[in-house]
Enzyme design. Structure first.
Site, mmCIF file in Angstrom:
data_model
loop_
_atom_site.group_PDB
_atom_site.id
_atom_site.type_symbol
_atom_site.label_atom_id
_atom_site.label_comp_id
_atom_site.label_asym_id
_atom_site.label_seq_id
_atom_site.Cartn_x
_atom_site.Cartn_y
_atom_site.Cartn_z
ATOM 1 N N THR A 14 0.825 -1.211 0.000
ATOM 2 C CA THR A 14 0.000 0.000 0.000
ATOM 3 C C THR A 14 0.860 1.262 0.000
ATOM 4 O O THR A 14 0.693 2.147 -0.846
ATOM 5 C CB THR A 14 -0.904 -0.004 1.253
ATOM 6 O OG1 THR A 14 -1.633 -1.222 1.267
ATOM 7 C CG2 THR A 14 -1.855 1.170 1.257
ATOM 8 N N LYS A 107 6.306 1.973 12.562
ATOM 9 C CA LYS A 107 6.200 2.341 13.982
ATOM 10 C C LYS A 107 6.547 1.176 14.906
ATOM 11 O O LYS A 107 7.073 1.376 16.006
ATOM 12 C CB LYS A 107 4.796 2.872 14.314
ATOM 13 C CG LYS A 107 3.647 1.956 13.951
ATOM 14 C CD LYS A 107 3.030 2.304 12.632
ATOM 15 C CE LYS A 107 1.877 1.383 12.287
ATOM 16 N NZ LYS A 107 1.218 1.732 11.050
ATOM 17 N N GLU A 131 8.218 10.242 9.612
ATOM 18 C CA GLU A 131 6.949 10.998 9.649
ATOM 19 C C GLU A 131 5.732 10.105 9.426
ATOM 20 O O GLU A 131 4.692 10.272 10.079
ATOM 21 C CB GLU A 131 6.983 12.106 8.586
ATOM 22 C CG GLU A 131 5.756 12.990 8.539
ATOM 23 C CD GLU A 131 5.591 13.829 9.803
ATOM 24 O OE1 GLU A 131 4.744 13.463 10.627
ATOM 25 O OE2 GLU A 131 6.308 14.833 9.974
ATOM 26 N N GLY A 136 -0.490 8.577 9.993
ATOM 27 C CA GLY A 136 -0.581 8.602 8.528
ATOM 28 C C GLY A 136 -0.185 9.923 7.905
ATOM 29 O O GLY A 136 0.965 10.350 7.982
ATOM 30 N N ILE A 138 -0.943 12.978 8.667
ATOM 31 C CA ILE A 138 -0.829 14.175 9.526
ATOM 32 C C ILE A 138 0.655 14.445 9.797
ATOM 33 O O ILE A 138 1.346 13.568 10.315
ATOM 34 C CB ILE A 138 -1.564 13.983 10.871
ATOM 35 C CG1 ILE A 138 -3.046 13.690 10.642
ATOM 36 C CG2 ILE A 138 -1.389 15.209 11.745
ATOM 37 C CD1 ILE A 138 -3.830 13.425 11.929
ATOM 38 N N GLU A 192 -4.844 -4.569 10.241
ATOM 39 C CA GLU A 192 -3.496 -5.083 10.027
ATOM 40 C C GLU A 192 -3.581 -6.600 9.812
ATOM 41 O O GLU A 192 -4.551 -7.250 10.234
ATOM 42 C CB GLU A 192 -2.636 -4.812 11.276
ATOM 43 C CG GLU A 192 -2.500 -3.351 11.655
ATOM 44 C CD GLU A 192 -1.340 -2.647 10.974
ATOM 45 O OE1 GLU A 192 -0.452 -3.325 10.436
ATOM 46 O OE2 GLU A 192 -1.337 -1.404 10.971
ATOM 47 N N ASP A 203 -0.801 -0.977 18.055
ATOM 48 C CA ASP A 203 -0.339 -0.069 16.996
ATOM 49 C C ASP A 203 -0.409 1.393 17.477
ATOM 50 O O ASP A 203 0.538 2.168 17.295
ATOM 51 C CB ASP A 203 -1.227 -0.268 15.753
ATOM 52 C CG ASP A 203 -0.980 0.776 14.695
ATOM 53 O OD1 ASP A 203 -0.008 0.654 13.944
ATOM 54 O OD2 ASP A 203 -1.773 1.746 14.624
ATOM 55 N N LYS A 207 2.698 4.291 18.368
ATOM 56 C CA LYS A 207 2.734 5.695 17.913
ATOM 57 C C LYS A 207 2.852 6.640 19.118
ATOM 58 O O LYS A 207 3.606 7.622 19.074
ATOM 59 C CB LYS A 207 1.470 5.999 17.103
ATOM 60 C CG LYS A 207 1.376 5.182 15.812
ATOM 61 C CD LYS A 207 -0.014 5.235 15.204
ATOM 62 C CE LYS A 207 -0.122 4.380 13.952
ATOM 63 N NZ LYS A 207 -1.491 4.143 13.500
ATOM 64 N N GLY A 304 -3.639 4.676 4.711
ATOM 65 C CA GLY A 304 -4.001 4.597 3.297
ATOM 66 C C GLY A 304 -2.847 5.000 2.396
ATOM 67 O O GLY A 304 -1.880 5.617 2.835
HETATM 68 P P1 NAP Z 1 1.813 -4.027 2.869
HETATM 69 O O1 NAP Z 1 0.782 -3.495 1.961
HETATM 70 O O2 NAP Z 1 1.573 -5.319 3.558
HETATM 71 O O3 NAP Z 1 3.167 -4.134 2.024
HETATM 72 C C1 NAP Z 1 4.336 -4.685 2.561
HETATM 73 C C2 NAP Z 1 5.350 -4.826 1.433
HETATM 74 O O4 NAP Z 1 6.554 -5.312 1.971
HETATM 75 C C3 NAP Z 1 4.906 -5.784 0.334
HETATM 76 O O5 NAP Z 1 5.230 -5.250 -0.926
HETATM 77 C C4 NAP Z 1 5.752 -7.021 0.602
HETATM 78 O O6 NAP Z 1 6.072 -7.755 -0.575
HETATM 79 C C5 NAP Z 1 6.998 -6.407 1.166
HETATM 80 N N1 NAP Z 1 7.732 -7.329 2.014
HETATM 81 C C6 NAP Z 1 7.293 -7.949 3.125
HETATM 82 N N2 NAP Z 1 8.267 -8.761 3.595
HETATM 83 C C7 NAP Z 1 9.320 -8.623 2.756
HETATM 84 C C8 NAP Z 1 10.603 -9.206 2.691
HETATM 85 N N3 NAP Z 1 10.983 -10.129 3.581
HETATM 86 N N4 NAP Z 1 11.420 -8.839 1.686
HETATM 87 C C9 NAP Z 1 11.034 -7.936 0.773
HETATM 88 N N5 NAP Z 1 9.825 -7.364 0.790
HETATM 89 C C10 NAP Z 1 8.987 -7.721 1.765
HETATM 90 O O7 NAP Z 1 2.178 -2.983 4.006
HETATM 91 P P2 NAP Z 1 1.867 -1.420 4.029
HETATM 92 O O8 NAP Z 1 0.466 -1.215 4.476
HETATM 93 O O9 NAP Z 1 2.316 -0.809 2.762
HETATM 94 O O10 NAP Z 1 2.795 -0.966 5.251
HETATM 95 C C11 NAP Z 1 4.163 -0.765 5.104
HETATM 96 C C12 NAP Z 1 4.708 -0.080 6.355
HETATM 97 O O11 NAP Z 1 4.058 1.173 6.513
HETATM 98 C C13 NAP Z 1 4.459 -0.821 7.665
HETATM 99 O O12 NAP Z 1 5.519 -0.592 8.559
HETATM 100 C C14 NAP Z 1 3.191 -0.178 8.206
HETATM 101 O O13 NAP Z 1 3.052 -0.277 9.602
HETATM 102 C C15 NAP Z 1 3.436 1.256 7.780
HETATM 103 N N6 NAP Z 1 2.228 2.063 7.672
HETATM 104 C C16 NAP Z 1 1.217 1.659 6.881
HETATM 105 C C17 NAP Z 1 0.102 2.459 6.748
HETATM 106 C C18 NAP Z 1 -1.036 2.069 5.853
HETATM 107 O O14 NAP Z 1 -1.995 2.831 5.756
HETATM 108 N N7 NAP Z 1 -0.993 0.948 5.162
HETATM 109 C C19 NAP Z 1 0.023 3.667 7.453
HETATM 110 C C20 NAP Z 1 1.100 4.062 8.259
HETATM 111 C C21 NAP Z 1 2.200 3.245 8.351
HETATM 112 P P3 NAP Z 1 4.939 -8.450 -1.481
HETATM 113 O O15 NAP Z 1 4.077 -7.343 -1.992
HETATM 114 O O16 NAP Z 1 5.688 -9.109 -2.585
HETATM 115 O O17 NAP Z 1 4.217 -9.396 -0.576
HETATM 116 N N1 HSE Z 2 -3.625 0.041 11.312
HETATM 117 C C1 HSE Z 2 -3.282 1.418 11.327
HETATM 118 C C2 HSE Z 2 -4.543 2.238 11.599
HETATM 119 C C3 HSE Z 2 -2.643 1.812 10.018
HETATM 120 O O1 HSE Z 2 -5.641 1.689 11.491
HETATM 121 O O2 HSE Z 2 -4.442 3.405 11.944
HETATM 122 C C4 HSE Z 2 -2.006 3.175 10.050
HETATM 123 O O3 HSE Z 2 -0.952 3.234 10.943
#
Ligand code: NAP
Ligand code: HSE
Length: 428
Positions: A14, A107, A131, A136, A138, A192, A203, A207, A304
Site C-alpha cells: 500500500t 512504527k 513521519e 498517517g 498528519i 493489520e 499499533d 505511535k 491509506g
Molecule cells: P503491505 O501493503 O503489507 O506491504 C508490505 C510490502 O513489503 C509488500 O510489498 C511485501 O512484498 C513487502 N515485504 C514484506 N516482507 C518482505 C521481505 N521479507 N522482503 C522484501 N519485501 C517484503 O504494508 P503497508 O500497508 O504498505 O505498510 C508498510 C509499512 O508502513 C508498515 O511498517 C506499516 O506499519 C506502515 N504504515 C502503513 C500504513 C497504511 O496505511 N498501510 C500507514 C502508516 C504506516 P509483497 O508485496 O511481494 O508481498
Molecule cells: N492500522 C493502522 C490504523 C494503520 O488503522 O491506523 C495506520 O498506521
C-alpha cells in the site's frame, strides 16, 4: 541543480506503491521544491511477478532488501515492509552501516528499537526519519520537532488508530455489535495482517511511545505504556455513553509529570461535542499542548496509500533539501531514560458490571466502592431476562488507585460475574 537523490524502496505494498506513484507523477513539483531530482534506483518486495498496478521496469530489482540497502546507487533507503524484527530491521541496520539515510513508516520497529537505531544512525552520520509512522498523513512529527521547537510540551494526546475509530463509530452509527463490525472491517481490508495490533491498542501505543520521545526528550518506552484495547467495548457501552453526551474513543495520552512519564492508551469516554468526540471513521487527530503555544489540534487521514506516501515524501524532501534532523528531534545521546508513572490525575469512571439479580447485590457493590473511597454519581440497570443483570455505574471523580482497589474487592462480594469494564471519562 545538485545531483539526483536516488532512492531504494523496500516494500511495494500500500505505502510503497503510493510512494512510487507520487515520485513518478510529481517529479517536476518535487524537484522545484527541493532543488534536486528525486529518482528511484531500485526496489524490493517478496514477489517480483506480482502486478502492482504501476510499471517497475525502469528500476533495478533486488530480492533481498539488505542488498538493496547496500547498493552504491542508493542514497536513501526507504523501508516500507513493516515488522519490528526481521528484514525491516536487518535492512535498516545494513543501510545505516553502509552510510545511507533511512526513511521508514515502521512504527513497530521504532517503538521497539528506535533508541538503538537512532544512536546507530547518528554514529554513522546518517539520518533516520519516520513521519509516516504516526497518524498517517498528519505531519505531526514535523509539527513537534520543528513548528513547536520553542515549547516545553505539557501533554500530547489523540486518536491514532483509524481502524479502531472506524469500528467504534460504525458500531454507533449502524447499531452493530463489536463482532459484526470487526468482521466487516476485516473484510474491507482495514485491519493489520495481525488485527490484534489494531484492536488491542498496540499499533496506537507504538505511535504514542514515539510521540512521547519527541515531545519530552525521553527514550522510547513502549513497554511502559498502560495499554487496553477496544475488544471489550459493547454496543451498550456506546449507547450509554451517547445518552450521557459522550462517545467512546481509543485515546492515547502522554505527559511528563514530576512523578515520571505517564503514557496510556485505552478506550475512554470523551465529550461528544469535543473535536475528539466528533472524529469519524478512519480519521486521526493529535492534540499537542505546549507552554507557549497553548493547544494545537491536527486532524487528517491516519492511513491509506496517498496519505501515508505523502508523509514519506515529507521526509524524503527534507533530506533532498539538506535538512538533517535528529530522529527524535534532538541527539539520541541526550534523550533521557524516563521513569514510568501511572496516571494519577483523578477522573470520573464509567463501569459496566454483570450482577446477580438478587436482593442486596447492588448494595454490596456500592459498599465495595464506598469502602475504597469511590463515590457513585449515577447508576442504571438494563432490562434483562437472565438471572444476571448488566449494571452501568458512573463514579464521581476518583483516582485510578482508588478505583483499582474497589475493583479488586468486587469478587469478594459474591454477586459480580466476570471482570468489570472500567473506562475513564476525559473532560478534555
Ligand atoms: P503491505 O501493503 O503489507 O506491504 C508490505 C510490502 O513489503 C509488500 O510489498 C511485501 O512484498 C513487502 N515485504 C514484506 N516482507 C518482505 C521481505 N521479507 N522482503 C522484501 N519485501 C517484503 O504494508 P503497508 O500497508 O504498505 O505498510 C508498510 C509499512 O508502513 C508498515 O511498517 C506499516 O506499519 C506502515 N504504515 C502503513 C500504513 C497504511 O496505511 N498501510 C500507514 C502508516 C504506516 P509483497 O508485496 O511481494 O508481498
Ligand atoms: N492500522 C493502522 C490504523 C494503520 O488503522 O491506523 C495506520 O498506521
Amino acid at each position: 541543480m545538485s545531483d539526483p537523490l536516488r532512492l531504494g524502496i523496500a516494500g511495494l505494498g500500500t505505502v510503497g506503491i503510493g510512494v512510487v506513484k507520487i515520485i513518478r507523477q510529481k517529479a517536476a513539483l518535487l524537484s522545484a521544491r527541493t532543488g534536486r531530482e528525486i529518482v528511484i534506483s531500485a526496489v524490493s518486495a517478496r514477489s517480483k511477478d506480482k502486478d502492482r498496478g504501476v510499471s517497475l521496469s525502469g528500476y533495478a530489482w533486488e530480492d533481498d532488501p539488505v542488498a538493496l540497502a547496500q547498493r552504491d546507487d542508493v542514497d536513501i533507503f526507504v523501508e516500507l515492509m513493516g515488522g519490528d524484527e526481521g528484514p525491516a530491521k536487518d535492512a535498516t541496520e545494513a543501510a545505516i552501516n553502509a552510510g545511507k539515510d533511512v526513511v521508514t513508516a515502521n512504527k513497530a520497529m521504532l517503538a521497539h528499537h528506535g533508541q538503538a537505531l537512532a544512536e546507530q544512525a547518528e554514529a554513522a552520520g546518517v539520518v533516520l526519519r519516520f513521519e509516516a509512522a504516526i497518524a498517517g498523513g498528519i505531519p505531526v512529527v514535523k509539527a513537534l520537532t520543528e513548528g513547536l521547537a520553542g515549547n516545553e510540551m505539557t501533554r500530547v494526546m489523540g486518536v491514532m488508530n483509524g481502524s479502531c475509530n472506524y469500528i467504534l463509530t460504525r458500531m454507533e452509527s449502524a447499531g452493530l455489535t463489536y463482532a459484526e463490525v470487526f468482521a466487516e472491517a476485516d473484510g474491507l481490508g482495514y485491519l493489520e495482517a495481525d488485527p490484534q495490533l489494531d484492536v488491542g491498542g498496540i499499533d496506537a501505543a507504538h505511535k504514542l511511545a514515539l510521540l512521547s520521545s519527541i515531545a519530552f526528550g525521553t527514550q522510547v518506552a513502549f513497554g511502559a505504556v498502560e495499554l487496553e484495547g477496544i475488544e471489550r467495548v459493547t454496543i451498550e457501552d456506546i449507547r450509554q455513553a451517547a445518552d450521557m453526551g459522550f462517545r467512546i474513543k481509543l485515546l492515547g495520552v502522554t505527559q511528563l509529570t514530576a512523578r515520571g512519564l505517564e503514557q496510556r492508551m485505552s478506550p475512554c469516554l470523551v465529550p461528544a461535542s469535543s473535536p475528539l468526540g466528533q472524529l469519524e471513521g478512519g480519521t486521526n487527530m493529535v492534540v499537542l499542548e505546549g507552554d507557549a503555544v497553548g493547544q494545537v489540534v491536527l486532524r487528517g487521514p491516519g492511513a491509506g496509500e496517498g496519505p501515508t506516501a505523502s508523509a514519506v515524501l515529507s521526509d524524503i524532501a527534507d533530506i533532498a533539501r539538506g535538512t538533517r534532523l535528529s530522529t527524535f528531534g534532538q541527539p539520541a545521546s541526550t534523550l533521557t531514560k524516563p521513569t514510568p508513572a501511572q496516571s494519577a490525575i483523578p477522573a470520573p469512571y464509567y463501569l459496566r458490571l454483570t450482577l446477580q439479580d438478587k436482593p442486596g447485590a447492588l448494595a454490596k457493590v456500592a459498599t465495595a466502592l464506598g469502602d475504597a473511597g469511590v463515590s457513585i454519581d449515577r447508576m442504571r440497570q438494563y432490562d434483562h431476562d437472565e438471572p444476571m443483570a448488566p449494571v452501568l455505574i458512573v463514579t464521581h471523580t476518583t483516582t485510578r488507585d482508588a478505583l483499582d482497589a474497589a475493583l479488586a474487592k468486587l469478587p469478594d462480594t459474591g454477586v459480580v460475574s466476570g471482570s468489570p469494564v472500567a473506562l475513564r471519562i476525559e473532560a478534555l
